[in-house]
Every structure is written in C-alpha cells, then in structure tokens.
Design a protein around this motif. Structure first.
Motif, PDB file in Angstrom:
ATOM      1  N   GLY A   1       0.789  -1.223   0.000  1.00 50.90           N
ATOM      2  CA  GLY A   1       0.000   0.000   0.000  1.00 50.90           C
ATOM      3  C   GLY A   1       0.822   1.275   0.000  1.00 50.90           C
ATOM      4  N   MET A   2       2.142   1.160  -0.014  1.00 50.45           N
ATOM      5  CA  MET A   2       2.997   2.343   0.041  1.00 50.45           C
ATOM      6  C   MET A   2       3.819   2.452  -1.244  1.00 50.45           C
ATOM      7  N   PRO A   3       3.297   3.146  -2.258  1.00 51.82           N
ATOM      8  CA  PRO A   3       4.032   3.251  -3.513  1.00 51.82           C
ATOM      9  C   PRO A   3       5.320   4.056  -3.335  1.00 51.82           C
ATOM     10  N   LEU A   4       6.327   3.668  -4.063  1.00 51.27           N
ATOM     11  CA  LEU A   4       7.632   4.298  -4.003  1.00 51.27           C
ATOM     12  C   LEU A   4       7.916   4.909  -5.359  1.00 51.27           C
ATOM     13  N   SER A   5       7.959   6.233  -5.431  1.00 51.33           N
ATOM     14  CA  SER A   5       8.255   6.908  -6.691  1.00 51.33           C
ATOM     15  C   SER A   5       9.740   6.815  -6.957  1.00 51.33           C
ATOM     16  N   GLN A   6      10.089   6.620  -8.231  1.00 52.44           N
ATOM     17  CA  GLN A   6      11.490   6.489  -8.604  1.00 52.44           C
ATOM     18  C   GLN A   6      11.791   7.347  -9.814  1.00 52.44           C
ATOM     19  N   ALA A   7      12.965   7.941  -9.806  1.00 49.30           N
ATOM     20  CA  ALA A   7      13.412   8.764 -10.922  1.00 49.30           C
ATOM     21  C   ALA A   7      14.170   7.905 -11.924  1.00 49.30           C
ATOM     22  N   THR A   8      14.384   8.447 -13.104  1.00 49.21           N
ATOM     23  CA  THR A   8      15.192   7.746 -14.093  1.00 49.21           C
ATOM     24  C   THR A   8      16.662   7.886 -13.724  1.00 49.21           C
ATOM     25  N   GLN A   9      17.522   7.292 -14.511  1.00 48.74           N
ATOM     26  CA  GLN A   9      18.956   7.296 -14.219  1.00 48.74           C
ATOM     27  C   GLN A   9      19.549   8.703 -14.203  1.00 48.74           C
ATOM     28  N   THR A  10      19.045   9.607 -15.040  1.00 44.87           N
ATOM     29  CA  THR A  10      19.668  10.929 -15.182  1.00 44.87           C
ATOM     30  C   THR A  10      18.949  12.044 -14.448  1.00 44.87           C
ATOM     31  N   GLU A  11      17.777  11.791 -13.886  1.00 45.99           N
ATOM     32  CA  GLU A  11      16.995  12.840 -13.231  1.00 45.99           C
ATOM     33  C   GLU A  11      16.879  12.602 -11.737  1.00 45.99           C
ATOM     34  N   PHE A  12      16.398  13.612 -11.032  1.00 44.09           N
ATOM     35  CA  PHE A  12      16.080  13.511  -9.613  1.00 44.09           C
ATOM     36  C   PHE A  12      14.602  13.832  -9.439  1.00 44.09           C
ATOM     37  N   LEU A  13      13.985  13.243  -8.452  1.00 42.37           N
ATOM     38  CA  LEU A  13      12.564  13.488  -8.198  1.00 42.37           C
ATOM     39  C   LEU A  13      12.306  14.902  -7.702  1.00 42.37           C
ATOM     40  N   CYS A  14      13.232  15.459  -6.964  1.00 40.56           N
ATOM     41  CA  CYS A  14      13.028  16.770  -6.336  1.00 40.56           C
ATOM     42  C   CYS A  14      12.795  17.888  -7.350  1.00 40.56           C
ATOM     43  N   ASP A  15      13.309  17.720  -8.569  1.00 37.63           N
ATOM     44  CA  ASP A  15      13.127  18.753  -9.586  1.00 37.63           C
ATOM     45  C   ASP A  15      11.666  18.944  -9.945  1.00 37.63           C
ATOM     46  N   ARG A  16      10.855  17.886  -9.793  1.00 36.86           N
ATOM     47  CA  ARG A  16       9.444  17.934 -10.173  1.00 36.86           C
ATOM     48  C   ARG A  16       8.500  17.825  -8.981  1.00 36.86           C
ATOM     49  N   CYS A  17       9.016  17.885  -7.760  1.00 36.83           N
ATOM     50  CA  CYS A  17       8.193  17.650  -6.578  1.00 36.83           C
ATOM     51  C   CYS A  17       7.602  18.948  -6.012  1.00 36.83           C
ATOM     52  N   LEU A  18       6.348  18.875  -5.627  1.00 33.60           N
ATOM     53  CA  LEU A  18       5.643  20.014  -5.052  1.00 33.60           C
ATOM     54  C   LEU A  18       6.242  20.425  -3.704  1.00 33.60           C
ATOM     55  N   TYR A  19       6.645  19.461  -2.892  1.00 32.75           N
ATOM     56  CA  TYR A  19       7.181  19.756  -1.566  1.00 32.75           C
ATOM     57  C   TYR A  19       8.569  20.402  -1.632  1.00 32.75           C
ATOM     58  N   HIS A  20       9.320  20.082  -2.666  1.00 34.44           N
ATOM     59  CA  HIS A  20      10.622  20.733  -2.861  1.00 34.44           C
ATOM     60  C   HIS A  20      10.411  22.184  -3.293  1.00 34.44           C
ATOM     61  N   GLU A  21       9.408  22.384  -4.130  1.00 35.07           N
ATOM     62  CA  GLU A  21       9.137  23.728  -4.644  1.00 35.07           C
ATOM     63  C   GLU A  21       8.698  24.688  -3.542  1.00 35.07           C
ATOM     64  N   ASP A  22       7.843  24.231  -2.618  1.00 32.67           N
ATOM     65  CA  ASP A  22       7.391  25.121  -1.544  1.00 32.67           C
ATOM     66  C   ASP A  22       8.277  25.017  -0.292  1.00 32.67           C
ATOM     67  N   ASP A  23       9.364  24.283  -0.370  1.00 35.28           N
ATOM     68  CA  ASP A  23      10.378  24.164   0.678  1.00 35.28           C
ATOM     69  C   ASP A  23       9.834  23.538   1.959  1.00 35.28           C
ATOM     70  N   SER A  24       8.880  22.615   1.828  1.00 33.05           N
ATOM     71  CA  SER A  24       8.353  21.921   3.003  1.00 33.05           C
ATOM     72  C   SER A  24       8.869  20.489   3.103  1.00 33.05           C
ATOM     73  N   CYS A  25       9.755  20.095   2.215  1.00 32.06           N
ATOM     74  CA  CYS A  25      10.301  18.738   2.225  1.00 32.06           C
ATOM     75  C   CYS A  25      11.374  18.613   3.306  1.00 32.06           C
ATOM     76  N   THR A  26      11.301  17.514   4.059  1.00 33.21           N
ATOM     77  CA  THR A  26      12.301  17.269   5.103  1.00 33.21           C
ATOM     78  C   THR A  26      13.093  15.996   4.828  1.00 33.21           C
ATOM     79  N   TYR A  27      13.015  15.487   3.625  1.00 35.09           N
ATOM     80  CA  TYR A  27      13.710  14.256   3.270  1.00 35.09           C
ATOM     81  C   TYR A  27      15.210  14.509   3.262  1.00 35.09           C
ATOM     82  N   ASP A  28      15.968  13.624   3.885  1.00 35.24           N
ATOM     83  CA  ASP A  28      17.403  13.852   4.045  1.00 35.24           C
ATOM     84  C   ASP A  28      18.187  13.760   2.739  1.00 35.24           C
ATOM     85  N   LYS A  29      17.637  13.152   1.701  1.00 36.28           N
ATOM     86  CA  LYS A  29      18.348  13.041   0.421  1.00 36.28           C
ATOM     87  C   LYS A  29      17.982  14.167  -0.544  1.00 36.28           C
TER      88      LYS A  29
END
Length: 121
Positions: free
Chosen positions: A32-60
C-alpha cells in the motif's frame, strides 16, 4: 498492470519488487505504500511540489532518486471524486460530538444526579 521504472517491463501493480530487475517498487515492502522512482539521469526533487514550496524534510533532498512522499507539481493533489467527510445528518453529528465529549457528559450527568438527590431531601 504497470511498467517498471527501471527496465520498462510490464508488472503487476501490487508487486513489491520487479521480478525482472529486482527494483524495489513499494516502500518498506508494503503493497500500500508506492515508491516513486526517478530515471537514471533525473532527480525526483526537480518535479516535486514539496521541494518547490520548501516543506520537504527528506534527508536526500535535492538529489533523491526514490521517495514515498513525492507529489508531482503538475498533478492536482486532491481528486474531484473525494468522499465528503463531514456528514450532513444532524443525528450523526450529535453522536460523534457525544462520543468525543463522553467524559465531560459523564461528569455533568453525575453532578446533575447528585443535585437531584440533594434537592429531593
């Protein structure tokens, strides 16, 4: 059926790991817990809403390749089909209120009973 983000093979949507490349698809091995994954050359944070509004606390952050909290900023967070959580029935509202405040109601009932006994003598 969905496709594996690594090897692009068709796999069962409930699969925890890809049977072909062994890539982890679900967080903590829970279906029940999907895990989003980026491709080899990209990062997820570039397209993430939480990164954009600076509310992400993920250590990576900002170089996360996998994330279970990822929310694509181009997709709406809430669907139009969400069930209304607040009931419109007044009896249901009263039941929920009385359940939340049952301790207070018990104390008020005991005080009322005590006053009734005291006043009847």
């Amino acid at each position: 059926m969905t496709t594996c983000p690594q090897c692009q093979q068709l796999i069962n949507s409930q699969a925890i790991d890809c049977p072909y490349c062994k890539t982890t698809l679900k967080a903590f091995g829970h279906p029940g817990m999907p895990l989003s994954q980026a491709t080899q050359t990209e990062f997820l944070c570039d397209r993430c809403l939480y990164h954009e509004d600076d509310s992400c606390t993920y250590d990576k952050r900002p170089f996360a390749k996998t994330c279970m909290l990822y929310q694509d900023k181009t997709q709406p967070i809430l669907n139009e089909d969400i069930i209304k959580l607040t009931p419109s029935n007044p009896l249901t509202k009263l039941k929920r209120w009385s359940y939340r405040h049952r301790r207070m109601l018990l104390i008020v009932g005991l005080i009322g009973l005590s006053l009734a006994i005291a006043l009847s003598n």
